[in-house]
Motif scaffolding. Sequence first.
Motif, PDB file in Angstrom:
ATOM      1  N   SER A 145     -34.822  76.369   4.704  1.00 34.67           N
ATOM      2  CA  SER A 145     -36.068  76.816   4.085  1.00 34.67           C
ATOM      3  C   SER A 145     -36.257  78.309   4.344  1.00 34.67           C
ATOM      4  O   SER A 145     -35.676  78.862   5.277  1.00 34.67           O
ATOM      5  CB  SER A 145     -37.259  76.040   4.660  1.00 34.67           C
ATOM      6  OG  SER A 145     -38.487  76.495   4.093  1.00 34.67           O
TER       7      SER A 145
ATOM      8  N   TYR B 178     -35.503  69.537   0.864  1.00 31.60           N
ATOM      9  CA  TYR B 178     -36.747  69.302   0.138  1.00 31.60           C
ATOM     10  C   TYR B 178     -37.384  68.004   0.640  1.00 31.60           C
ATOM     11  O   TYR B 178     -36.801  67.274   1.440  1.00 31.60           O
ATOM     12  CB  TYR B 178     -36.521  69.254  -1.377  1.00 31.60           C
ATOM     13  CG  TYR B 178     -35.597  68.162  -1.868  1.00 31.60           C
ATOM     14  CD1 TYR B 178     -36.087  66.932  -2.273  1.00 31.60           C
ATOM     15  CD2 TYR B 178     -34.221  68.373  -1.947  1.00 31.60           C
ATOM     16  CE1 TYR B 178     -35.252  65.933  -2.741  1.00 31.60           C
ATOM     17  CE2 TYR B 178     -33.364  67.380  -2.411  1.00 31.60           C
ATOM     18  CZ  TYR B 178     -33.896  66.158  -2.799  1.00 31.60           C
ATOM     19  OH  TYR B 178     -33.050  65.172  -3.261  1.00 31.60           O
TER      20      TYR B 178
ATOM     21  N   TRP C 134     -41.948  74.590  -1.925  1.00 24.54           N
ATOM     22  CA  TRP C 134     -40.642  74.285  -2.505  1.00 24.54           C
ATOM     23  C   TRP C 134     -40.341  75.214  -3.680  1.00 24.54           C
ATOM     24  O   TRP C 134     -39.224  75.707  -3.832  1.00 24.54           O
ATOM     25  CB  TRP C 134     -40.589  72.829  -2.933  1.00 24.54           C
ATOM     26  CG  TRP C 134     -39.285  72.375  -3.535  1.00 24.54           C
ATOM     27  CD1 TRP C 134     -39.110  71.723  -4.708  1.00 24.54           C
ATOM     28  CD2 TRP C 134     -37.975  72.511  -2.971  1.00 24.54           C
ATOM     29  NE1 TRP C 134     -37.784  71.448  -4.922  1.00 24.54           N
ATOM     30  CE2 TRP C 134     -37.056  71.916  -3.868  1.00 24.54           C
ATOM     31  CE3 TRP C 134     -37.484  73.074  -1.793  1.00 24.54           C
ATOM     32  CZ2 TRP C 134     -35.682  71.878  -3.640  1.00 24.54           C
ATOM     33  CZ3 TRP C 134     -36.104  73.037  -1.555  1.00 24.54           C
ATOM     34  CH2 TRP C 134     -35.228  72.454  -2.471  1.00 24.54           C
TER      35      TRP C 134
ATOM     36  N   GLN D 257     -39.874  66.827  -6.424  1.00 25.88           N
ATOM     37  CA  GLN D 257     -39.167  68.021  -5.958  1.00 25.88           C
ATOM     38  C   GLN D 257     -37.691  67.977  -6.348  1.00 25.88           C
ATOM     39  O   GLN D 257     -37.097  69.014  -6.659  1.00 25.88           O
ATOM     40  CB  GLN D 257     -39.340  68.173  -4.439  1.00 25.88           C
ATOM     41  CG  GLN D 257     -40.776  68.460  -4.042  1.00 25.88           C
ATOM     42  CD  GLN D 257     -40.925  69.137  -2.704  1.00 25.88           C
ATOM     43  OE1 GLN D 257     -40.021  69.108  -1.871  1.00 25.88           O
ATOM     44  NE2 GLN D 257     -42.077  69.751  -2.475  1.00 25.88           N
TER      45      GLN D 257
END
Length: 385
Positions: free
Chosen positions: A122, A161, A171, A219
């Motif tokens: 991330s 995710y 996201w 997502q």
Amino acid sequence: MPGLYLHIPFCKQACHYCDFHFSTSMGLKGQFVEALVKEMALRRAYLPDPDAPLETIYFGGGTPSLLTAEELNRIFDAIRANFYVSPQAEITLEANPDDLTPTKLAVLAASPINRLSIGLQSFHEPHLRLMNRAHSAPESWAAVQQAQAAGFENISVDLIYGVPAASHDIWQEDLARLFELNVPHVSAYALTIEPDTAFGRRLKKGTFVVPPEEFVAQQFEMLLAQLRTHGYEQYEISNFCRPGRESRHNANYWRGVPYLGLGPSAHSFNGRSREYAVANNPQYVAAVLEEGRVPATVELLTPLDQANEYLLTTLRTSRGCDLAYLRDALGLNILFERAEYIASLVAQGMATLDEDVLRLTDAGKLLADHITLELFAAAPAAAGA
């Protein structure tokens, strides 16, 4: 052509979602490298054709980027002494962003490594802290840019995710930052909660709440749409690449190509059986160095095992599962045994069937594990036919 996998079982700290084998203690690292080198000599004849050149080498873990220049050199010297490596071999090393300093990147660039797989996960600092990652959000960004500046063009990055959040905004931002980096390969995985992890224990206690399945599915759908828009092909459920830039090593797993796995917890496959090395660093080191043996469990594969593995792996890929090959070469006739179920998948838009090749659609990929288990249900009948 065969591949070589090396499991480097050390990490700076434990990520809260990870159930791979590793140790945060570096005390055995030197002895481990010595054992790994010795294991190569012990198992050099494992592959069906020991003289065939290695087409892929993959350093996984754990955190292979913790290896020093001296340790890497020793490992590569042993590889060259025991195997013939193709001049065009893909040689991948998994790396954490915090390890990829300019100094470390210079070491890696001077080695035979020609592909990096960087575990970003991330670009959002709170999510990195939630997952207990060792790197920061700025390091996620800098690691890729510095790797590119060091001459690494063949780069894959990992993203996760389905992390708990109030909306999809984080996201969306992760995907936007990803595309700015312009890397040729992306691996994206849904956050999975395994029992023997920090998240698993917190879930059991009720102190961690997973997002709804619909949130995770949304997502995944966003991921598919945006990656396609930016020119990436989905060649396996979790893996995406620009044309011609797939991971050759991982693609060979899904195609049933033999490979030799070295190190504790590493798996090997030679077409007839699988071997699973003990997932314990002291036991592995002692057995290899003191007894001259590799502590591993051998699983002989029956024809049914091979058929089920083919079904499982190929359904995850864009190539799909050749049901005629599954029937004629491997003895599992789901074209007949599960004809009604396959027809229902096609009718529901979950799969396509073209010249006996079954492929999952985007909707089907969301239920890939369930669909595979349903198709496995034909196995007992097929085995007794």
